[in-house]
Design an enzyme around this catalytic site. Structure first.
Site, PDB file in Angstrom:
ATOM      1  N   GLY A   1       4.201   7.675   3.835  1.00  0.00           N
ATOM      2  CA  GLY A   1       5.000   6.132   3.950  1.00  0.00           C
ATOM      3  C   GLY A   1       4.064   5.279   3.111  1.00  0.00           C
ATOM      4  N   ASP A   2       5.221   4.688   2.587  1.00  0.00           N
ATOM      5  CA  ASP A   2       4.638   3.325   1.785  1.00  0.00           C
ATOM      6  C   ASP A   2       4.974   1.874   2.494  1.00  0.00           C
ATOM      7  OD1 ASP A   2       4.061   4.882  -0.672  1.00  0.00           O
ATOM      8  OD2 ASP A   2       6.603   4.659  -0.734  1.00  0.00           O
ATOM      9  N   LEU A   3       4.220   0.493   2.622  1.00  0.00           N
ATOM     10  CA  LEU A   3       4.711  -0.370   3.359  1.00  0.00           C
ATOM     11  C   LEU A   3       4.603  -1.678   1.846  1.00  0.00           C
ATOM     12  CD1 LEU A   3       3.721  -1.362   5.436  1.00  0.00           C
ATOM     13  CD2 LEU A   3       1.056  -2.815   4.504  1.00  0.00           C
TER      14      LEU A   3
ATOM     15  N   LYS B   1       6.804  -1.076   7.341  1.00  0.00           N
ATOM     16  CA  LYS B   1       6.484   0.630   6.883  1.00  0.00           C
ATOM     17  C   LYS B   1       7.220   1.832   6.919  1.00  0.00           C
ATOM     18  CE  LYS B   1       3.498   2.734  10.029  1.00  0.00           C
ATOM     19  NZ  LYS B   1       2.435   3.520  10.743  1.00  0.00           N
TER      20      LYS B   1
ATOM     21  N   ASP C   1      -8.038   5.414  16.254  1.00  0.00           N
ATOM     22  CA  ASP C   1      -7.841   5.032  14.501  1.00  0.00           C
ATOM     23  C   ASP C   1      -8.766   3.736  14.016  1.00  0.00           C
ATOM     24  OD1 ASP C   1      -8.642   6.535  12.573  1.00  0.00           O
ATOM     25  OD2 ASP C   1      -6.535   6.039  11.327  1.00  0.00           O
TER      26      ASP C   1
ATOM     27  N   ALA D   1       0.659  -1.041  -0.070  1.00  0.00           N
ATOM     28  CA  ALA D   1      -0.421  -0.188  -0.039  1.00  0.00           C
ATOM     29  C   ALA D   1       1.125   1.390   0.000  1.00  0.00           C
ATOM     30  CB  ALA D   1      -0.870  -0.153   1.351  1.00  0.00           C
ATOM     31  N   SER D   2       0.628   2.262  -0.631  1.00  0.00           N
ATOM     32  CA  SER D   2       0.849   3.827  -0.257  1.00  0.00           C
ATOM     33  C   SER D   2       0.241   4.469   0.192  1.00  0.00           C
ATOM     34  CB  SER D   2       1.947   3.913  -2.206  1.00  0.00           C
ATOM     35  OG  SER D   2       2.188   4.961  -2.075  1.00  0.00           O
ATOM     36  N   GLY D   3       0.817   5.980   0.997  1.00  0.00           N
ATOM     37  CA  GLY D   3       0.104   6.713   1.219  1.00  0.00           C
ATOM     38  C   GLY D   3       1.410   8.031   1.155  1.00  0.00           C
ATOM     39  N   SER D   4       0.258   9.247   1.190  1.00  0.00           N
ATOM     40  CA  SER D   4       1.021  10.738   1.805  1.00  0.00           C
ATOM     41  C   SER D   4       2.419  11.078   2.111  1.00  0.00           C
ATOM     42  CB  SER D   4       0.106  11.544   2.231  1.00  0.00           C
ATOM     43  OG  SER D   4      -1.561  11.738   1.304  1.00  0.00           O
TER      44      SER D   4
END
Length: 506
Positions: free
Chosen positions: A237-239, A252, A346, A232-235
């Site tokens: 960081g990446d997993l 992560k 969360d 997965a990818s986010g603003s």
């Protein structure tokens, strides 16, 4: 104007008949590239049309129509307003004429609202910061649209009511004053500033300072990590799926170009919490690399993926006995965290992972915090569809905020649906706080389970159960379900046995 992946959403949502809105958005994004201009914003009056209906009572018609005649017609919002925005406008009209008995829908009236558009550098908690700014001015957010550009800027458009004047000059002045008052909370780093900050981090920190009690060691040699593929990818960081000393792991890794002191603090907090956690229903922490710019957290690899992906991407579903097992796993993991004074903040289906044995584990402590000595917290965080009303409203909250989120997760397991799927996240948040909105419990839900859902998402946090109570209730329901299934199996086998006897007799 390059929004990357969000460009499709922008093109689908924007009112194509109003090219001037697109030009305004381009102008604001251009202004936002200069640090001194941030946040760049624009204010205008917009008209929200209500749903046509001719069956209005005369009193409602006469009291409001006269007022409408004198009003000028304003353009619609930049983005196609949803039916529930029209309904909110209708509610506002009814409250304005103070006719509480009027049950009929609104007629062909429309209500002016204000549209406020911001553009600034994209950063964590920006949407929460903007909503707080508007709340300080007494504005009620009725609809919001948020976009991010590929070069790190945001465009956030809000439709609001609550400003008593139709002209926009005073509102613009009030916004400017509020922004200046909170000037310190609007950092505007240019690319050169970010580079300077990263260099400073590298010079001053050999590695991040994470509290150490002399018992455990968490530092991992980055060279021993082998990266296989991105999960997965986010603003920020990446997993990745990878291996560490031949063990399958999840890695992560924080993006070095986004590295700043705030992100470092969150990273250190996550490591500090995870290294203390040891429970079969919490994802196991293996170690971390704490030497910038290669900051990463390594955990056990959960081959089953997330509950969110299972429900919403693979369109899976849980039968009641399995659903209860999943819920018990989550409740046990959360009970352990709360017993150790950790508030997750969360909790949602995307942060629940499955291993190869279908054991569910609570994951992602990026926004988790050790409970303050006072027992309450005030910083906003989390995800709107699962968030407790006290967190949305920036009120003090405690571990009971996680219980509310668990109730929404339990509903999600039961229905396989996204909470408030027909609303935007911000509309859902507004509904939860202002109108006591909750997901609709399906009719076939076992009564005790329905009762648990309702108690978990009580508006008053003190009325919600603790996770130790939730575990007991779920285990009792699971036992009852198991007993019922066993009885049915016995009846079925007995029926088959007697049928065989009758056949043998004949």
């Amino acid at each position: 104007m390059n929004f990357g992946l969000t460009s499709i959403v922008y093109l689908l949502d924007v009112n194509v008949e109003r090219a001037e809105d697109v030009l305004t958005h381009k102008r604001l994004l251009h202004l936002a590239h200069v640090p001194a201009n941030r946040p760049a914003f624009d204010v205008r009056l917009v008209q929200v049309a209500s749903v046509p209906d001719g069956n209005l009572r005369d009193s409602f018609h006469s009291s409001f129509a006269k007022k409408e005649v004198s009003r000028s017609v304003h353009p619609p919002p930049a983005f196609g307003s949803s039916p529930n925005l029209e309904a909110l406008a209708c509610e506002a009209i009814k409250s304005e004429v103070q006719d509480e008995d009027t049950a009929a829908p609104c007629a062909n009236f429309s209500r002016p609202m204000h549209e406020i558009t911001f553009s600034t550098d994209d950063k964590p908690k920006l949407l929460s910061q903007l909503t707080s700014l508007l709340a300080e001015l007494g504005l009620n957010i009725q609809e919001a649209h948020a976009f991010s550009t590929v070069d790190g800027y945001s465009l956030d458009v809000f439709v609001v009511d609550g400003w008593p004047y139709e002209e926009v000059v005073r509102l613009r002045t009030a916004l400017e004053r509020e922004i200046l008052r909170n000037e310190k909370s609007w950092p505007s780093p240019s690319q050169s500033f970010i580079k300077q900050e990263q260099d400073l981090i590298k010079r001053e920190f050999d590695h991040l300072t994470i509290p150490f009690d002399g018992i455990d060691v968490w530092e991992i040699d980055h060279q021993l990590l082998k990266f296989e593929y991105k999960i997965a990818s986010g603003s920020y960081g990446d997993l990745y799926k990878g291996t560490y000393c031949s063990q399958d792991v999840a890695i992560k890794i924080l993006k070095s170009e986004r590295l700043n002191t705030e992100l470092q603090t969150e990273f250190a907090q996550e490591v500090y919490i995870m290294r203390k956690v040891r429970h079969k229903n919490v994802v196991q922490f293996i170690g971390a690399c704490t030497r910038p710019p290669n900051l990463c957290i390594v955990t056990e690899y959960m081959s089953g993926g997330s509950v969110y992906d299972y429900l919403h991407k693979r369109k899976g579903s849980f039968k009641l006995p399995t659903l209860l097992k999943v819920a018990i796993d989550v409740a046990k993991g959360m009970n352990y965290l709360h017993q150790n004074n950790i508030i997750h903040r969360d909790l949602k289906a995307a942060n629940l992972l499955m291993d190869e044995n279908e054991v569910i584990k609570v994951a992602d402590f990026g926004v988790a915090r050790v409970k303050a000595q006072t027992g309450v917290m005030t910083a906003e965080t989390g995800t709107y569809r699962w968030m407790a009303p006290e967190v949305i409203e920036h009120k003090p909250y405690d571990h009971k905020a996680d219980v509310f989120s668990f109730g929404v997760v339990l509903w999600e397991l039961l229905t396989g649906k996204l909470p408030y799927e027909y609303l935007t996240p911000l509309q859902a948040a507004i509904g939860v706080v202002q109108k006591g909105l909750r997901p609709t419990i399906p009719k076939h839900t076992p009564p005790r389970l329905a009762e648990l859902l309702e108690t978990c998402w009580q508006q008053d946090p003190t009325s919600r159960p603790d996770f130790s109570e939730i575990v007991d209730i779920l285990q009792q329901i699971a036992k009852e379900v198991g007993d019922e299934r066993a009885d049915r199996c016995k009846e079925k086998s007995a029926g088959g046995f007697f049928s065989a006897l009758r056949r043998g007799h004949h």
